[in-house]
Design a protein around this motif. Structure first.
Motif, PDB file in Angstrom:
ATOM      1  N   TYR A  38      27.934   4.744 -53.811  1.00 49.05           N
ATOM      2  CA  TYR A  38      27.650   3.604 -54.697  1.00 49.05           C
ATOM      3  C   TYR A  38      28.216   2.285 -54.170  1.00 49.05           C
ATOM      4  O   TYR A  38      27.865   1.207 -54.663  1.00 49.05           O
ATOM      5  N   THR A  39      29.081   2.356 -53.156  1.00 46.35           N
ATOM      6  CA  THR A  39      29.584   1.119 -52.543  1.00 46.35           C
ATOM      7  C   THR A  39      28.778   0.740 -51.300  1.00 46.35           C
ATOM      8  O   THR A  39      29.091  -0.245 -50.636  1.00 46.35           O
TER       9      THR A  39
ATOM     10  N   SER B  68      31.661   7.962 -59.516  1.00 47.48           N
ATOM     11  CA  SER B  68      32.757   8.916 -59.627  1.00 47.48           C
ATOM     12  C   SER B  68      33.434   9.001 -58.277  1.00 47.48           C
ATOM     13  O   SER B  68      32.989   8.388 -57.298  1.00 47.48           O
ATOM     14  N   ARG B  69      34.509   9.774 -58.205  1.00 43.01           N
ATOM     15  CA  ARG B  69      35.159   9.959 -56.901  1.00 43.01           C
ATOM     16  C   ARG B  69      34.199  10.611 -55.920  1.00 43.01           C
ATOM     17  O   ARG B  69      34.205  10.310 -54.721  1.00 43.01           O
ATOM     18  N   MET B  70      33.346  11.499 -56.417  1.00 46.57           N
ATOM     19  CA  MET B  70      32.415  12.228 -55.565  1.00 46.57           C
ATOM     20  C   MET B  70      31.370  11.307 -54.940  1.00 46.57           C
ATOM     21  O   MET B  70      30.869  11.561 -53.842  1.00 46.57           O
TER      22      MET B  70
ATOM     23  N   PRO C  14      31.012   6.331 -66.090  1.00 43.62           N
ATOM     24  CA  PRO C  14      31.484   7.500 -66.828  1.00 43.62           C
ATOM     25  C   PRO C  14      31.339   7.357 -68.344  1.00 43.62           C
ATOM     26  O   PRO C  14      31.055   8.329 -69.038  1.00 43.62           O
ATOM     27  N   LYS C  15      31.493   6.124 -68.861  1.00 52.34           N
ATOM     28  CA  LYS C  15      31.375   5.919 -70.308  1.00 52.34           C
ATOM     29  C   LYS C  15      29.960   6.221 -70.797  1.00 52.34           C
ATOM     30  O   LYS C  15      29.773   6.580 -71.969  1.00 52.34           O
TER      31      LYS C  15
ATOM     32  N   SER D 260      39.903  15.689 -65.148  1.00 49.33           N
ATOM     33  CA  SER D 260      40.627  14.782 -64.258  1.00 49.33           C
ATOM     34  C   SER D 260      39.703  13.985 -63.350  1.00 49.33           C
ATOM     35  O   SER D 260      40.125  13.048 -62.687  1.00 49.33           O
ATOM     36  N   GLY D 261      38.414  14.374 -63.288  1.00 49.92           N
ATOM     37  CA  GLY D 261      37.467  13.649 -62.442  1.00 49.92           C
ATOM     38  C   GLY D 261      37.041  12.336 -63.076  1.00 49.92           C
ATOM     39  O   GLY D 261      37.334  12.061 -64.244  1.00 49.92           O
TER      40      GLY D 261
END
Length: 267
Positions: free
Chosen positions: A212-213, A205-207, A233-234, A28-29
């Motif tokens: 990263y922004t 990722s959400r983490m 993620p890909k 789900s991450g």
């Protein structure tokens, strides 16, 4: 939506996982969904093991490409909940691909870091992965031997190779994942089971969203990152498809680093 049939050139069929079932913890991450989607697009059905409080976006992503997604709930922090769920999943779906993608991170100065936090990070990132893998192997060893048709992929990190800073629990857990992968391979490769790990670098990722922004952070990061971008993620999904497919049948006990050249080190 029906899956589309694509005729691949003969050699590229080695990279297909058509007809296989992949079990993914942490599906789900952000990275987990990327991994599940890549496997589904390459032909696999998915079993996502996740907390009951986590979103079911992975099911939507997998079904969108015409594959099945089964969601099972458990808490990797509660080790005793893992074997019964694994027994049910193995007997119901018989996955031939196991991917330990779930993980947590807790930072803090080592002298002040709570022992309970250290133990939790190790338990989720390392010990739970061992339990998931061994429960799968117990089931496989009762079945007919299928040389290198069964794959285990653990998630290490570039922190498996670096000390990092004020992140003692995470680096300890990921260093352990790297070496446990080698140990698993030594024990299970003779049974036709390959065991490898993937080491992500700086990946969206959400983490990592707050990082990263951050333009100021990226300006400093890119001085050391040859690819000059964060991983997607890909990118990790592609690595997992390779390690899950027949193309990697003679690869075991190794770590595939996916970091945009970071560990290579700019001068």
């Amino acid at each position: 939506m029906a899956s589309q049939s694509v005729t691949l050139p003969p050699f590229l069929r080695n990279f297909s996982v058509e007809g296989r079932v992949a079990l993914v913890t942490g599906g789900s991450g952000g990275i987990g969904i990327g991994v599940c989607t890549a496997l589904a697009e390459s032909g696999a059905d998915i079993v996502s093991l996740q907390l009951p409080t986590e979103p079911t976006d992975v099911q939507t992503a997998v079904e969108k490409v015409g594959k099945k997604c089964h969601i099972y709930h458990f808490d990797l922090n509660q080790l005793d909940t893992i074997p019964p769920v694994m027994e049910k999943v193995m007997s119901t779906h018989n996955p031939s691909i196991i991917i330990n993608c779930a993980g947590i991170i807790m930072k803090g100065e080592t002298t002040e870091f709570p022992i309970e936090g250290f133990e939790k990070v190790i338990r989720v990132n390392t010990t739970a992965s061992i339990v998931v893998a061994r429960e799968a192997v117990k089931s496989w060893l009762k079945q007919e031997k299928l040389p290198f048709a069964r794959k285990i992929i653990n998630f290490a990190s570039i922190s498996s190779f670096q000390g990092n800073l004020e992140n003692i629990a995470y680096v300890a857990s990921k260093g352990a994942v790297l070496n446990m992968t080698r140990g698993m391979s030594n024990e299970w490769a003779p049974h036709g089971i390959t065991v490898n790990c993937v080491a992500p670098g700086y990946t969206k990722s959400r983490m990592t969203e707050k990082t990263y922004t951050n333009e100021a952070y990226n300006e400093q990061l890119y001085k050391k990152l040859p690819a000059q971008r964060w991983g997607e993620p890909k990118d990790l999904g592609a690595a997992c498809v390779y390690l899950a497919s027949p193309a990697s049948d003679y690869v075991s006990g190794t770590c595939l680093v996916v970091d945009g050249g970071y560990l290579g080190g700019l001068p």
